[in-house]
Design a protein around this motif. Sequence first.
Motif, PDB file in Angstrom:
ATOM      1  N   GLU A 175       2.390   1.811  -3.486  1.00 22.56           N
ATOM      2  CA  GLU A 175       1.396   2.357  -4.411  1.00 22.56           C
ATOM      3  C   GLU A 175       1.168   3.843  -4.160  1.00 22.56           C
ATOM      4  O   GLU A 175       1.042   4.636  -5.100  1.00 22.56           O
ATOM      5  CB  GLU A 175       0.079   1.585  -4.260  1.00 22.56           C
ATOM      6  CG  GLU A 175      -0.980   1.921  -5.301  1.00 22.56           C
ATOM      7  CD  GLU A 175      -1.774   3.183  -4.972  1.00 22.56           C
ATOM      8  OE1 GLU A 175      -2.156   3.917  -5.907  1.00 22.56           O
ATOM      9  OE2 GLU A 175      -2.007   3.440  -3.772  1.00 22.56           O
ATOM     10  N   THR A 176       1.155   4.222  -2.890  1.00 26.01           N
ATOM     11  CA  THR A 176       0.968   5.630  -2.538  1.00 26.01           C
ATOM     12  C   THR A 176       2.165   6.463  -2.985  1.00 26.01           C
ATOM     13  O   THR A 176       2.007   7.577  -3.509  1.00 26.01           O
ATOM     14  CB  THR A 176       0.752   5.766  -1.021  1.00 26.01           C
ATOM     15  OG1 THR A 176      -0.386   4.983  -0.637  1.00 26.01           O
ATOM     16  CG2 THR A 176       0.519   7.215  -0.633  1.00 26.01           C
ATOM     17  N   SER A 186       1.903   7.035  -6.665  1.00 24.06           N
ATOM     18  CA  SER A 186       0.818   7.962  -7.007  1.00 24.06           C
ATOM     19  C   SER A 186       1.206   9.402  -6.708  1.00 24.06           C
ATOM     20  O   SER A 186       0.913  10.316  -7.491  1.00 24.06           O
ATOM     21  CB  SER A 186      -0.446   7.583  -6.227  1.00 24.06           C
ATOM     22  OG  SER A 186      -0.914   6.311  -6.615  1.00 24.06           O
ATOM     23  N   ILE A 187       1.864   9.629  -5.560  1.00 18.12           N
ATOM     24  CA  ILE A 187       2.291  10.983  -5.214  1.00 18.12           C
ATOM     25  C   ILE A 187       3.321  11.494  -6.218  1.00 18.12           C
ATOM     26  O   ILE A 187       3.232  12.624  -6.701  1.00 18.12           O
ATOM     27  CB  ILE A 187       2.859  11.023  -3.779  1.00 18.12           C
ATOM     28  CG1 ILE A 187       1.744  10.794  -2.757  1.00 18.12           C
ATOM     29  CG2 ILE A 187       3.549  12.368  -3.519  1.00 18.12           C
ATOM     30  CD1 ILE A 187       2.249  10.683  -1.322  1.00 18.12           C
ATOM     31  N   ARG A 226      -5.463   9.197   3.564  1.00 20.79           N
ATOM     32  CA  ARG A 226      -5.417   9.538   2.143  1.00 20.79           C
ATOM     33  C   ARG A 226      -6.810   9.438   1.526  1.00 20.79           C
ATOM     34  O   ARG A 226      -7.523   8.463   1.728  1.00 20.79           O
ATOM     35  CB  ARG A 226      -4.464   8.592   1.411  1.00 20.79           C
ATOM     36  CG  ARG A 226      -4.304   8.904  -0.061  1.00 20.79           C
ATOM     37  CD  ARG A 226      -3.475   7.858  -0.753  1.00 20.79           C
ATOM     38  NE  ARG A 226      -3.381   8.122  -2.180  1.00 20.79           N
ATOM     39  CZ  ARG A 226      -3.127   7.198  -3.100  1.00 20.79           C
ATOM     40  NH1 ARG A 226      -2.928   5.942  -2.741  1.00 20.79           N
ATOM     41  NH2 ARG A 226      -3.067   7.533  -4.380  1.00 20.79           N
ATOM     42  N   GLN A 277       0.831  -1.205   0.000  1.00 21.93           N
ATOM     43  CA  GLN A 277       0.000   0.000   0.000  1.00 21.93           C
ATOM     44  C   GLN A 277       0.865   1.255   0.000  1.00 21.93           C
ATOM     45  O   GLN A 277       0.560   2.238  -0.692  1.00 21.93           O
ATOM     46  CB  GLN A 277      -0.929  -0.004   1.207  1.00 21.93           C
ATOM     47  CG  GLN A 277      -1.903   1.171   1.240  1.00 21.93           C
ATOM     48  CD  GLN A 277      -2.771   1.166   2.485  1.00 21.93           C
ATOM     49  OE1 GLN A 277      -2.679   0.269   3.337  1.00 21.93           O
ATOM     50  NE2 GLN A 277      -3.626   2.185   2.619  1.00 21.93           N
ATOM     51  N   ASP A 331       5.938  11.560   0.756  1.00 22.33           N
ATOM     52  CA  ASP A 331       6.576  10.530  -0.062  1.00 22.33           C
ATOM     53  C   ASP A 331       7.927  10.113   0.514  1.00 22.33           C
ATOM     54  O   ASP A 331       8.252   8.922   0.566  1.00 22.33           O
ATOM     55  CB  ASP A 331       6.757  11.062  -1.487  1.00 22.33           C
ATOM     56  CG  ASP A 331       6.180  10.107  -2.530  1.00 22.33           C
ATOM     57  OD1 ASP A 331       5.269   9.328  -2.186  1.00 22.33           O
ATOM     58  OD2 ASP A 331       6.620  10.154  -3.691  1.00 22.33           O
ATOM     59  N   PRO A 382      -7.995   9.744  -2.244  1.00 20.34           N
ATOM     60  CA  PRO A 382      -7.483   9.912  -3.623  1.00 20.34           C
ATOM     61  C   PRO A 382      -8.201  10.950  -4.464  1.00 20.34           C
ATOM     62  O   PRO A 382      -7.626  11.472  -5.420  1.00 20.34           O
ATOM     63  CB  PRO A 382      -7.652   8.502  -4.212  1.00 20.34           C
ATOM     64  CG  PRO A 382      -7.599   7.591  -3.036  1.00 20.34           C
ATOM     65  CD  PRO A 382      -8.273   8.337  -1.916  1.00 20.34           C
ATOM     66  N   LEU A 417      -1.503   6.552   5.746  1.00 22.47           N
ATOM     67  CA  LEU A 417      -2.131   5.876   4.613  1.00 22.47           C
ATOM     68  C   LEU A 417      -3.652   5.915   4.730  1.00 22.47           C
ATOM     69  O   LEU A 417      -4.356   6.087   3.720  1.00 22.47           O
ATOM     70  CB  LEU A 417      -1.635   4.436   4.531  1.00 22.47           C
ATOM     71  CG  LEU A 417      -0.135   4.263   4.235  1.00 22.47           C
ATOM     72  CD1 LEU A 417       0.264   2.800   4.327  1.00 22.47           C
ATOM     73  CD2 LEU A 417       0.228   4.839   2.871  1.00 22.47           C
ATOM     74  N   TYR A 463      -3.692  13.842  -0.764  1.00 19.94           N
ATOM     75  CA  TYR A 463      -3.221  14.549   0.425  1.00 19.94           C
ATOM     76  C   TYR A 463      -3.302  16.066   0.233  1.00 19.94           C
ATOM     77  O   TYR A 463      -2.834  16.603  -0.773  1.00 19.94           O
ATOM     78  CB  TYR A 463      -1.777  14.163   0.751  1.00 19.94           C
ATOM     79  CG  TYR A 463      -1.637  12.737   1.215  1.00 19.94           C
ATOM     80  CD1 TYR A 463      -2.027  12.363   2.500  1.00 19.94           C
ATOM     81  CD2 TYR A 463      -1.116  11.764   0.371  1.00 19.94           C
ATOM     82  CE1 TYR A 463      -1.904  11.050   2.929  1.00 19.94           C
ATOM     83  CE2 TYR A 463      -0.981  10.441   0.792  1.00 19.94           C
ATOM     84  CZ  TYR A 463      -1.388  10.096   2.071  1.00 19.94           C
ATOM     85  OH  TYR A 463      -1.276   8.797   2.502  1.00 19.94           O
TER      86      TYR A 463
END
Length: 452
Positions: free
Chosen positions: A16-17, A20-21, A391, A13, A422, A393, A388, A400
């Motif tokens: 993936e975050t 994405s950031i 968040r 997880q 990040d 999305p 997490l 965020y």
Amino acid sequence: MWNPIIDGALQAQAFETIESIAAAIRKIANPAVADPKRQSWKAKKKSKRGSAVSRVKAVTREQANPSLANGSAGLAILFAYLDRVRCGYRDKETAVYFLDQAMDAASEGPIDSSLYGGVTGIAWAIAHLRGSLFEANNDVTEAVDEPLQEALSRSPWQGDYDLIGGLVGIGVYILEELPSSSAFECLVHLVDRLNELARPTPDGITWFTSPDLLPPWQRELCPNGYYNLGVAHGVPGVIAFLAQAYALDERKVRDVKKVRTKVRPLLEGAVAWLMAQESSSNGDSFFPNWIGPGIAPTSSRVAWCYGELGIAAALLIAGNCLSNANWKREAVRLARRAAARPFDQSGVTDCGLCHGTAGVSHLFNRMFQASHEPRFKNAAREWLERTLDMRHPEVGVAGYAAFRADHWRNEIGILEGAAGIDLALLAAVTPIEPSWDRILLMSSPHPHTLGR
């Protein structure tokens, strides 16, 4: 050695975050490299890296904030660290782009000398990335060192003494530049300026912030100025910096004894003064954000910038640098108390490094790596899970947003924005030492100073 603190589903997880950031920051701040070819995460083999500072000069740039805390220099740090742990995302090219952008912006207009918002922050990023984005012998920062040495040699110092915008922040850059002779001369002058500004009191030594140096909202609260107890703007930041200056290796930094004779009494007096400010309310001990005549002290939140967790991290640095068991015990005691504080009483509202969940997680992670205390690892994991979980999305930068006073806003920078989140996540899931946190005074560019 740095060790990841999470694995399994939580690690997946977090990865993936992180992706994405990074993708969201690219899209917002650098559309030219927004859609790199995606590949799987994997550790990168070491390779010879050459000079890359003009590689993306052809990309048209918009005028951008060049700063380390909130702008392009900080984004260069993020993507340089991403480049160390994954392939196929053009992270190095992106890091070079942002660092070029910061240098271009700095050369085109007036900019102050502060670490977080000014030219020494950009120079720190350059110095920190030598050997990765630049050759190790790159001399770009020489243009900063000479005027900095001249400014620091003038007495009295007219500006702030703190980390964010003052002497301590400049000192963080100087530590990164050592052992160069120009950096050492700057260090000598800087310690002299801190010594001149120091105020002896019955409790020890402290530093005063006059009202003319305060932002308007703080000046209304503290019209006569204050004594600041936070790492970002106050005495704990001085302590962490002075401890690292004292512990410099005399085999590598010439004449370091000349600095130590002035640093030690300042450092010992500052720790004594800081610990004397600890008070209690309803049985719970705490440190206020600041104190002064007519100022009613209030409890701080759990954070890096203010409060006992940031103070604990600064004391641990100092205790390790001077092999002072008492300071280390006090650091652990304060951090344990911060770890026991319920989330609904923590005062934390967002996720940034400065005063959010990611910053709290990273400080506990840093203290765990230094002390090996399981309680700190557990706290770091808990705060990372909160990061997490918080968040969303569909809002902000990849889910965020940063809370500012009375409203939410999108931030991409290191200090309060998505880039800092990040970096904290990256430190939790990979074995890469998060040396970027030197700008928070949570680690040292001279590892021998932090022996256990």
